[in-house]
Design an enzyme around this catalytic site. Structure first.
Site, short mmCIF file in Angstrom:
data_model
loop_
_atom_site.label_atom_id
_atom_site.label_comp_id
_atom_site.label_asym_id
_atom_site.label_seq_id
_atom_site.Cartn_x
_atom_site.Cartn_y
_atom_site.Cartn_z
N LYS A 80 1.60 0.11 -6.57
CA LYS A 80 1.42 -1.31 -6.88
C LYS A 80 2.75 -2.03 -6.66
O LYS A 80 3.81 -1.50 -7.02
CB LYS A 80 0.96 -1.44 -8.34
CG LYS A 80 0.58 -2.85 -8.77
CD LYS A 80 0.04 -2.85 -10.20
CE LYS A 80 -0.41 -4.23 -10.67
NZ LYS A 80 -0.97 -4.19 -12.04
N SER A 155 -5.38 -6.52 -12.49
CA SER A 155 -4.47 -6.97 -11.44
C SER A 155 -4.14 -5.90 -10.40
O SER A 155 -3.63 -6.23 -9.34
CB SER A 155 -3.18 -7.47 -12.06
OG SER A 155 -2.50 -6.41 -12.72
N SER A 179 -5.58 -3.79 -16.42
CA SER A 179 -5.32 -3.89 -14.99
C SER A 179 -5.41 -2.61 -14.18
O SER A 179 -5.39 -2.68 -12.95
CB SER A 179 -3.96 -4.54 -14.75
OG SER A 179 -4.10 -5.93 -14.84
N1 GLN Z 1 -6.31 -9.48 -16.94
C1 GLN Z 1 -5.36 -9.50 -18.00
C2 GLN Z 1 -4.41 -10.64 -17.79
O1 GLN Z 1 -4.66 -11.41 -16.92
C3 GLN Z 1 -4.59 -8.20 -18.05
C4 GLN Z 1 -3.77 -7.99 -16.84
C5 GLN Z 1 -3.04 -6.69 -16.85
O2 GLN Z 1 -3.47 -5.71 -17.46
N2 GLN Z 1 -1.89 -6.68 -16.19
O3 GLN Z 1 -3.45 -10.79 -18.48
#
Ligand code: GLN
Length: 485
Positions: A80, A155, A179
């Site tokens: 990532k 994400s 994410s």
């Molecule tokens: N979707 C959640 C957010 O937008 C968590 C994102 C994540 O786990 N990095 O904050």
């Protein structure tokens, strides 16, 4: 022999050990796959073919000299793009980090390098990991390999899509509120969020430091365990990494759930979970029961407050973490005649709308007068959520829930509806607040799109997660399906 890019890490390692294939052939097959499909899937921000081939050559040379090699030697891995890679551009999918090359490797990257893994590239994400669909990437949108008109989740959408599309054997993601697990579910792969502290965060670009955790994404549970094994363990460079011995996760991979107590928390099914998702998850519970586990409904009364508490705590931490992008030390700089204007212009031009919104929300909830009303209250709720988990784990070995309320939605469908977008993580954020580990494994399909099963465990009980997930996987064949690209 099946095409090399379709094999799992443990299958490839087997083939290499027997001398049936070389690391170079595997790297070439994987790079060819990326070249063939990534124009459509768009998992990668950066592909690093030269470095990958050089790493593969080194593996083959070492093997030719008779060296015993670690389990991930020669295995293609995608990272990532919020994980620092020395000399390889690390963007966090943000314009503000434009062409930034870290001077060091994240600890997880260094550990994989030491295993002679082959890094094929850096994957797309929601900018600074803020989002649930990878549509918040400041660079481009990634597509779900099962249906290119749909989101891969987020994400870590690029990592999930890359593994599902067979563009990488394994990938690392990061999970602050879901994410890793949510994109894994949307793309039909396995994703594991380790216990907070299990894996060093050194070199993971911080979003919300009390929640962030790096973890594996893979095509089966065995591969997820292999990758978890390689990255786990305390690290002097991360004071929040835990001085807890790392067990042999391979030992956990046995089909054995007899007497395992599963709690099925009612509140997780009352969050707008679609009937087809609920049906698939309940069928998975029945399957585990048929294999010898015991299941019982349980109530976790504070779960409904986890989501709002997360959206106070995570932006608060983000607003502080993102203060460092000032146009001086990293990436983008918009010139101006005085430093304040330079910073304002740089941050205005460099951050996307979602990131700006979170910085403003976080700054607001941390400001004098609002700190007690919002931030402190959210921390108290976090404690209540954690107590719900502690209480449940007095009776149960694992908690079972959906990963995400629906299958992958269409690109654009929720882009202008921030609440609906965020609700994709309503079932994943609670365990981030509590700190324990959780895994997502494929448990069905609806309209040709994958559905994920979520298992949660008490802190440092990754072995229980892996054992149950492995047992379920070996009794089903969801993980063997591949998207037609
Ligand atoms: N979707 C959640 C957010 O937008 C968590 C994102 C994540 O786990 N990095 O904050």
């Amino acid at each position: 022999m099946a095409e090399l890019h379709t094999l799992t890490a443990h299958e490839l390692a087997d083939q290499m050990r027997r001398g049936a294939v070389s690391a170079r052939e595997i790297a070439e097959a994987t790079l060819a796959r990326i070249a063939a499909v990534d124009e459509r899937v768009k998992s990668f921000v950066t592909v690093t073919p030269e470095a990958a081939l050089a790493q593969a050559r080194e593996v083959d040379e070492r093997r030719a000299r008779g060296e015993a090699l670690p389990p991930l030697a020669g295995i293609p891995i995608a990272l990532k793009d919020n994980l620092c890679t020395r000399g390889v551009r690390t963007t966090c999918a943000s314009k503000i980090l434009d062409n930034w090359e870290p001077p060091y490797d994240a600890t997880v990257v260094a550990r994989l390098r030491a295993q002679h893994a082959v890094f094929v590239g850096k994957t797309n994400l929601d900018e600074f990991a803020m989002g649930s669909s990878t549509e918040n990437s400041g660079l481009f949108v990634t597509h779900n390999p099962w249906d290119l008109s749909r989101v891969p989740g987020g994400s870590s959408g690029g990592s999930a899509a890359a593994v599902a599309a067979r563009e990488a054997t394994l990938a690392l993601g990061s999970d602050t509120g879901g994410s890793i697990r949510q994109p894994a579910a949307f793309c039909g792969v396995v994703g594991l969020k380790p216990t907070y502290g299990r894996v060093s965060r050194y070199g993971l670009v911080a979003f919300a430091s009390s929640l962030d955790q790096i973890g594996p994404m893979a095509r089966d549970v065995t591969d997820a365990a292999l990758l978890l094994q390689a990255i786990s363990g305390s690290d002097p460079s991360d004071a929040t990494s835990a001085p807890v011995a790392v067990p042999d996760y391979m030992q956990a991979l046995r089909p054995e759930v007899k007497g395992l107590k599963l709690g099925v928390p009612r509140e997780f099914f009352a969050q707008g979970v679609a009937p087809e998702v609920e049906a698939a998850v309940r069928a998975a519970v029945d399957r585990l029961v048929a294999l010898g586990a015991e299941a019982e409904e349980v109530s976790m009364p504070h779960i409904d407050y986890a989501f709002p508490a997360f959206y106070i705590i995570a932006p608060a931490e983000a607003s502080s973490n993102l203060a460092r992008y000032d146009g001086v030390r990293y990436g983008l700089r918009e010139p101006a005649s005085d430093p304040t204007t330079m910073m304002e212009r740089t941050r205005d031009a460099g951050f996307g709308a979602e990131v700006k919104q979170r910085i403003m929300l976080g700054t607001f909830t941390l400001s004098a007068g609002y700190y007690d009303a919002y931030y402190l209250k959210a921390l108290k709720v976090r404690t209540l959520v954690k107590q719900d988990f502690d209480r449940a784990f007095e009776r149960f070995d694992l908690l079972v829930a959906p990963v995400t309320p629906t299958v992958a939605f269409a690109i654009g469908e929720r882009a202008n509806d921030p609440l609906q977008m965020k609700l994709a993580d309503v079932c994943t954020v609670p365990v981030n607040l509590a700190g324990g580990p959780a895994i997502a494994v494929p448990c069905g399909f609806h309209a040709g799109l994958p559905i994920g099963l979520q298992l949660m465990a008490k802190p440092f009980a990754e072995e229980t997660l892996l054992r149950a997930a492995y047992t379920y996987e070996q009794a089903t064949d969801w993980h063997l399906r591949a998207p037609a690209l």
